[in-house]
Design an enzyme around this catalytic site. Structure first.
Site, PDB file in Angstrom:
ATOM      1  N   ASP A  14      42.457  30.517  44.815  1.00 17.41           N
ATOM      2  CA  ASP A  14      41.549  29.860  43.884  1.00 17.41           C
ATOM      3  C   ASP A  14      41.700  28.712  43.138  1.00 17.41           C
ATOM      4  O   ASP A  14      41.324  28.619  41.706  1.00 17.41           O
ATOM      5  CB  ASP A  14      41.499  31.174  42.937  1.00 17.41           C
ATOM      6  CG  ASP A  14      41.518  32.626  43.408  1.00 17.41           C
ATOM      7  OD1 ASP A  14      40.776  32.742  44.520  1.00 17.41           O
ATOM      8  OD2 ASP A  14      42.425  33.377  43.001  1.00 17.41           O
ATOM      9  N   GLY A  41      37.106  33.382  48.868  1.00 18.10           N
ATOM     10  CA  GLY A  41      35.849  33.201  48.167  1.00 18.10           C
ATOM     11  C   GLY A  41      35.950  31.596  47.754  1.00 18.10           C
ATOM     12  O   GLY A  41      36.545  31.395  46.597  1.00 18.10           O
TER      13      GLY A  41
HETATM   14  P1  IMP Z   1      44.878  40.254  51.470  1.00 25.45           P
HETATM   15  O1  IMP Z   1      44.701  38.941  51.812  1.00 25.45           O
HETATM   16  O2  IMP Z   1      43.459  40.936  51.181  1.00 25.45           O
HETATM   17  O3  IMP Z   1      45.681  41.012  52.430  1.00 25.45           O
HETATM   18  O4  IMP Z   1      45.529  40.339  49.862  1.00 25.45           O
HETATM   19  C1  IMP Z   1      47.035  40.327  49.841  1.00 25.45           C
HETATM   20  C2  IMP Z   1      47.078  39.251  48.576  1.00 25.45           C
HETATM   21  O5  IMP Z   1      46.530  37.934  48.683  1.00 25.45           O
HETATM   22  C3  IMP Z   1      46.532  40.000  47.405  1.00 25.45           C
HETATM   23  O6  IMP Z   1      47.541  39.746  46.131  1.00 25.45           O
HETATM   24  C4  IMP Z   1      45.196  39.371  46.992  1.00 25.45           C
HETATM   25  O7  IMP Z   1      44.959  39.473  45.753  1.00 25.45           O
HETATM   26  C5  IMP Z   1      45.740  37.724  47.505  1.00 25.45           C
HETATM   27  N1  IMP Z   1      44.499  37.296  47.997  1.00 25.45           N
HETATM   28  C6  IMP Z   1      43.896  37.182  49.292  1.00 25.45           C
HETATM   29  N2  IMP Z   1      42.914  36.375  49.203  1.00 25.45           N
HETATM   30  C7  IMP Z   1      43.012  35.613  48.265  1.00 25.45           C
HETATM   31  C8  IMP Z   1      42.068  34.692  47.843  1.00 25.45           C
HETATM   32  O8  IMP Z   1      41.292  33.844  48.357  1.00 25.45           O
HETATM   33  N3  IMP Z   1      42.516  34.041  46.493  1.00 25.45           N
HETATM   34  C9  IMP Z   1      43.458  34.550  45.667  1.00 25.45           C
HETATM   35  N4  IMP Z   1      44.291  35.512  46.029  1.00 25.45           N
HETATM   36  C10 IMP Z   1      44.014  36.201  47.288  1.00 25.45           C
END
Ligand code: IMP
Length: 425
Positions: A14, A41
């Site tokens: 982010d 995102g």
């Molecule tokens: P996953 O990628 O959905 O498996 O999530 C694993 C970890 O990565 C979690 O702590 C999410 O909040 C974090 N995470 C995944 N994608 C993002 C992103 O685009 N921005 C910030 N945190 C992320």
């Protein structure tokens, strides 16, 4: 001038990569996503419109650019179709998209498993985005994933049923409802839309490189969420660091010219895991509101903290950063005294590294230096020289602590509010 530029989130994601990639994409010919999926995102603001991209590379708005979704990605075809429809509804054609035949496909069963696994973990849950990212990468590494080449092939029906049977066993074991075989129908429709976009992107990227095209690699998430380098297990399942570019795109390691670290002027984190410089107070709440620090994918409030140069030094080391882009500097306007974490204290010792054991990392106490803040509105500055002296000092201090040159900074969400100090691409 650089031919291949990598944009890397250098904290916990982010950081504003979408904005910088979109800005730099004006000068690029090819924009490549190389890892992750719709857990990302990327918010892009221009011409008074705000666009949120989760899967599509940030150069999608310009039909003269090639946008590539590389082999290192995990792609949910349903999300992809929806995102394409959204962006097309604004009048963008999006016929400049190429999807790797080797990218893995996220199916509904991956999303269901993501939720069930998180629930089964109780206190140990990761706080994932519930997009099925982890289960899809697990299948990839277990060599039972379905790739785009299979998804668009005539064998897909047979392959899907085999995998569904396997996955339903897992779903039932974790207490979930099995997914019906009827789920195939929707995928058969969607894949016809996706089919013409699927190709050998490894050859495409290498041909473009030979032709002298400028290639921009758009990282998602951040280096501290990297499966190897991040704060494991509170990480994502891919390699958002610069090493992931080579694995996830197929361009040789010797072809990368610049690695631009995208860095917030402070720190944020979504989900669980240690965060030494976290501000659990009204100042943290203030920064969250001013910086609109809510997840672009999940809308969760982000955790807020001071800038942490220990994390940044580590990130710079593992990514081989050649430049920094400091984002959201304007969010700090009006704060009297700014702090930067410069080391941790663990068991009475001062350390400058991140302990591998999370229990140890959680016990690290931050050591800060303080700098005076500024109160002047900086959202209209057009150069470094126009910044108030305290803002200049803050940036220079970050540069000195991290040992990497600042090549640009940002003072607001609009594309125009990006100040380039040194040519990047
Ligand atoms: P996953 O990628 O959905 O498996 O999530 C694993 C970890 O990565 C979690 O702590 C999410 O909040 C974090 N995470 C995944 N994608 C993002 C992103 O685009 N921005 C910030 N945190 C992320």
């Amino acid at each position: 001038m650089n031919k291949t530029v990598v944009v890397i989130g250098s904290q916990w994601g982010d950081e504003g990569k979408g904005k910088i990639t979109n800005y730099l994409s004006e000068a690029a010919d090819v924009i490549v996503r190389f890892q992750g999926g719709d857990n990302a995102g990327h918010t892009i603001v221009f011409d008074n419109n705000t666009y949120k991209l989760h899967l599509l590379p940030s150069g999608i708005f310009d039909e003269n650019k090639k946008n590539i979704m590389g082999n290192g990605m995990v792609i949910n075809p349903k999300s992809l179709i929806k995102e394409l429809e959204d962006i097309r509804s604004y009048g963008f054609k999006c016929n400049n998209l190429y999807i790797s035949d080797r990218a893995h496909v996220i199916f509904d069963y991956h999303k269901v498993l993501d939720v069930l696994i998180e629930e089964s973990l109780g206190d140990l849950k990761i706080g994932t985005t519930k997009k099925g990212i982890g289960p899809a990468y697990t299948d990839k590494v277990s060599r039972i994933g379905i790739r785009m080449a299979d998804f668009v092939s005539d064998d897909f029906e047979e392959i899907y049923y085999k995998h569904l049977a396997l996955k339903n066993k897992e779903i039932v074991r974790l207490g979930g409802e099995p997914i019906s075989k009827d789920s195939l129908k929707e995928y058969l429709v969607i894949r016809e839309i996706i089919k013409p976009l699927v190709c050998d992107t490894i050859s495409l990227i290498n041909e473009e490189h030979k032709l002298g095209s400028k290639i921009l690699f758009e990282g998602a998430q951040g280096a501290l969420l990297d499966i190897d380098y991040g704060t494991y297990p509170y990480v994502t399942s891919s390699s958002p660091s610069s090493a992931g570019v080579v694995v996830g795109s197929g361009l040789g390691v010797n072809k990368i010219n610049e690695v631009l670290g995208i860095v917030k002027a402070y720190t944020t984190r979504v989900g669980e895991g240690p965060f030494p410089s976290e501000l659990n107070n009204s100042l943290g709440d203030h920064i969250r509101e001013v910086g609109h620090e809510y997840g672009a994918t999940t809308n969760r409030p982000r955790r807020i903290g001071w800038f942490d140069s220990v994390l940044l030094n580590y990130s710079s080391m593992v990514n081989g950063l050649t430049g920094l882009a400091i984002m959201l500097l304007d969010v700090l306007t009006g704060i009297n005294e700014l702090q930067i974490c410069v080391s941790y204290t663990l068991d009475g010792k001062i350390i400058n590294s991140i302990p591998a054991r999370l229990k140890d990392f959680s016990r690290c106490k931050p050591n800060y230096i303080s700098l005076p803040g500024w109160s002047e509105d900086i959202t209209n500055v057009k150069s470094f020289d126009e910044l108030p002296v305290n803002a200049k000092n803050y940036l220079r201090k970050i540069e000195e602590l991290v040992g990497v040159e600042i090549k640009c900074f940002s003072v607001g969400p609009d594309r125009e509010q990006t100040i380039i100090m040194k040519e990047i691409i």
